[in-house]
Structure formats: C-alpha cells, structure tokens
Design an enzyme around this catalytic site. Structure first.
Site, short mmCIF file in Angstrom:
data_model
loop_
_atom_site.label_atom_id
_atom_site.label_comp_id
_atom_site.label_asym_id
_atom_site.label_seq_id
_atom_site.Cartn_x
_atom_site.Cartn_y
_atom_site.Cartn_z
N GLU A 163 0.82 -1.22 0.00
CA GLU A 163 0.00 0.00 0.00
C GLU A 163 0.85 1.26 0.00
O GLU A 163 0.31 2.35 0.04
CB GLU A 163 -0.89 0.03 1.25
CG GLU A 163 -2.25 -0.58 1.04
CD GLU A 163 -3.14 -0.45 2.26
OE1 GLU A 163 -4.35 -0.57 2.08
OE2 GLU A 163 -2.65 -0.25 3.37
N ALA A 211 -9.43 -14.45 13.33
CA ALA A 211 -9.64 -13.02 13.09
C ALA A 211 -10.99 -12.74 12.44
O ALA A 211 -11.64 -11.74 12.77
CB ALA A 211 -8.51 -12.47 12.22
N ASP A 234 -4.16 -9.81 6.30
CA ASP A 234 -3.04 -9.22 7.04
C ASP A 234 -2.67 -10.10 8.23
O ASP A 234 -1.48 -10.29 8.53
CB ASP A 234 -3.42 -7.82 7.55
CG ASP A 234 -3.74 -6.86 6.42
OD1 ASP A 234 -3.20 -7.05 5.32
OD2 ASP A 234 -4.53 -5.94 6.65
N ASP A 237 -16.39 -10.51 10.09
CA ASP A 237 -15.75 -9.39 9.39
C ASP A 237 -14.42 -9.89 8.80
O ASP A 237 -13.54 -10.34 9.55
CB ASP A 237 -15.50 -8.25 10.40
CG ASP A 237 -14.90 -7.00 9.76
OD1 ASP A 237 -14.56 -7.03 8.57
OD2 ASP A 237 -14.79 -5.99 10.48
O1 RIB Z 1 -6.33 -5.12 4.78
C1 RIB Z 1 -7.19 -4.31 5.53
C2 RIB Z 1 -6.68 -2.92 5.59
O2 RIB Z 1 -6.72 -2.37 4.29
C3 RIB Z 1 -7.50 -1.98 6.44
O3 RIB Z 1 -7.08 -1.95 7.79
C4 RIB Z 1 -7.38 -0.65 5.72
O4 RIB Z 1 -6.68 0.32 6.45
C5 RIB Z 1 -6.69 -0.96 4.40
O5 RIB Z 1 -5.36 -0.63 4.44
#
Ligand code: RIB
Length: 315
Positions: A141, A291, A261, A255
């Site tokens: 990101e 999670a 992650d 969720d």
């Molecule tokens: O992968 C989930 C994350 O993607 C979120 O926490 C949001 O901030 C985006 O970065």
C-alpha cells in the site's frame, strides 16, 4: 536472541461503516450503526499480527501525519508490543481508510494514503533495521520505490523477504529479484502473472485460469508462492513440486477486514522463528480463521495461545 520481523507498510485510521448493502452509483445508503474507528492499514495490521501471534520482536517502518490519528496509531502499535519506527510527515495527514462492511463480513475499502506516500525511499536507519531482521514483510500500500529499496537492503543482508502484493503494484517486476515469498489472493495472483508475463498469462492456463496453474507459473519468478483462497483455505507452490493445500477452518464469519493481514503477520513471525513453510502457512490459516470471527482489522488479531489452541484441534 529473539527472532526479528520488520514490516514496511501503511498505517491508517480505519473508519468502518456497517451497511445492509454497498451503495450503487448515485445511491445513498443510511446505516443506524455507529462508525467503528480503529487502527488499521495493511502494514500496521501485519505488524500487530506478527507480534501477537508469534514469538518475534516486531518493528513497523511506516509514516504518519503530525496529527491525533498518527499519535493514536503509534500508541496502538506500542500497546500491541510493536516498535513503531514511524516517520512524521508534516505535509500530509495520517492515512485514512473507509471500510464499508456488509452482512456476511465482506468489505469494500477506499484508502486516502496521505502520509503513507512519504515511504518512497528508505532512510539509512530504516535500511539498518531491515538488515538486522530475520524477515522483512511488505504489503504494497506504500510506494513501490521504497519497497524496492527495502527489499534490496534485506537481500544484501540475508533477510528473508515476504511480499504481500496487496494491492498489486504496477511495477511488481522491479521487486522480483529480491522477493523470497509471494503472498496474494486469487485475483492478485492472476494480476501479478499478467504483469510479469502479459503474453502467456491466461492463454494456456484454462478459462477461467486454473488457480494451481497460476501458482505454479508464478514460481518461475518467486521461490515460494502462497495464494489465499478465503473460505477455501490456502494453496502454495514451490518450483518443481506439486502444489500444496491447507484447508480453512469452518468458522462463522463476522468481518473479513484484515484477515489476509493476520495471515501474513502470523506467517512472517513463524518463518522468523525458524518454522518450516508448511507449518508457518498453517499458523497463518489458523490465525486468520480466528480473526474473521471478530470485528475490525488489527483489533481482531488473536493471541499466540489462541492460535496454538485452534491448531491443536487439527492434530
Ligand atoms: O487489509 C485491511 C486494511 O486495508 C484496512 O485496515 C485498511 O486500512 C486498508 O489498508
């Protein structure tokens, strides 16, 4: 000495709105549910997941704005046992993610990158931190130029490099020489392959392209390829081997935000402590199964003991 994981990646304030359905073009959707404000960003989530689920020291190399959201994120990292190595960007606000969460746990996310864009290079201190790590974990990101510099510093010092190509960088080819382990979901796997080999990507892999074939083909560029398949578990491949599969746990989904992650963080921590690829991937699958049963991203990450307990049910 403790195993050491460095995560290079984004830190965002997540604002989650629970909606009955995501709006269509031109539509306004009302929700009676209060917004949930929490620490997020793929880098922050993965760092917290590595710290909570593994036995490693964890540093997040990131960037925040000079604002309350940035201070909140730094506090959350410290509280979770992560060393926050955060640049202060005085020209941009801390990253903000708007998460629309639908019944069933699926989400749509828009990120205003803000201060995360400062990570378009690596400082000498950050390069040193990467160089002493056992594993460098990088979601995508933040700008690819910074990822490449960090990966180069890692490779020069024998640090294992795990790339989570989420979202897929247009210049993913620049990272190939430095990456040991690629982690992607199904659509990202195909996108990476299309960028690396535009002519051959889809032609002979079936219609739609077969996921095993895509993973196997990607091993032409990456030593280990891990493809997360959501409720179907994980597929992984190494050059010259038949693909391997790890089944998902059958759990109720609340969720899915940040589930990938949590998988990456748990995987990286396990690899840093010397666990082999198959067992490390198994830890990631168990961690993400825990999670998805809780709301939020970093707030949903389980503890090491919870992961161990879930894995024990499979033995
Ligand atoms: O992968 C989930 C994350 O993607 C979120 O926490 C949001 O901030 C985006 O970065």
């Amino acid at each position: 000495m403790d195993a050491h994981v460095v995560v290079l990646g984004s830190a965002n304030l997540d604002v989650t709105l629970t909606v009955a359905h995501v709006p269509a073009a031109g539509e306004t959707v009302l929700t009676p549910t209060a917004p949930l404000r929490a620490a997020g960003g793929k880098g922050l989530n993965q760092a917290i997941a590595a710290a909570r689920t593994g036995g490693a020291q964890v540093t997040l190399v990131g960037a925040v704005g000079d604002d309350g959201d940035g201070r909140f994120l730094a506090d959350r990292l410290s509280a979770a046992g992560v060393h926050p190595m955060l640049r202060l960007d005085r020209t941009r606000a801390t990253g903000l993610a708007l998460v629309l969460l639908e019944p069933g746990g699926e989400n749509r996310i828009v990120v205003a990158s803000g201060a995360n864009l400062a990570l378009d290079d690596i400082t000498p201190a950050e390069a040193r931190e990467v160089g002493v790590a056992d594993v460098l974990l990088m979601p995508a990101e933040t700008p690819v130029a910074g990822l490449v510099e960090a990966a180069r510093a890692a490779r020069a010092n024998g640090t294992l490099v795990v790339l989570n190509a989420a979202p897929v960088p247009a210049r993913v080819a620049d990272l190939v020489p430095f990456v040991d382990v690629l982690v992607v979901n199904e659509s990202e796997a195909l996108a990476v392959l299309t960028l690396l080999a535009p002519d051959e990507a889809v032609g002979d892999l079936g219609a739609p392209p077969h996921e095993d074939a895509v993973a196997e083909r990607l091993t032409g560029w990456f030593g280990t390829v891990v493809v997360t398949l959501g409720g179907r578990g994980v597929l992984w491949a190494r050059p010259g081997e038949a693909t391997h599969r790890v089944a998902a746990f059958d759990v109720p989904v609340v969720d899915t935000t940040g589930a990938g992650d949590t998988f990456c963080g748990a995987l990286a921590a396990a690899l840093a402590t010397g666990v082999d690829a198959a067992a490390a991937i198994g830890r990631g699958v168990a961690a993400s199964a825990l999670a998805v049963q809780r709301p939020g991203a970093s707030s949903a990450v389980p503890t090491r003991a919870e992961v161990d307990a879930l894995l024990a049910t499979r033995r």
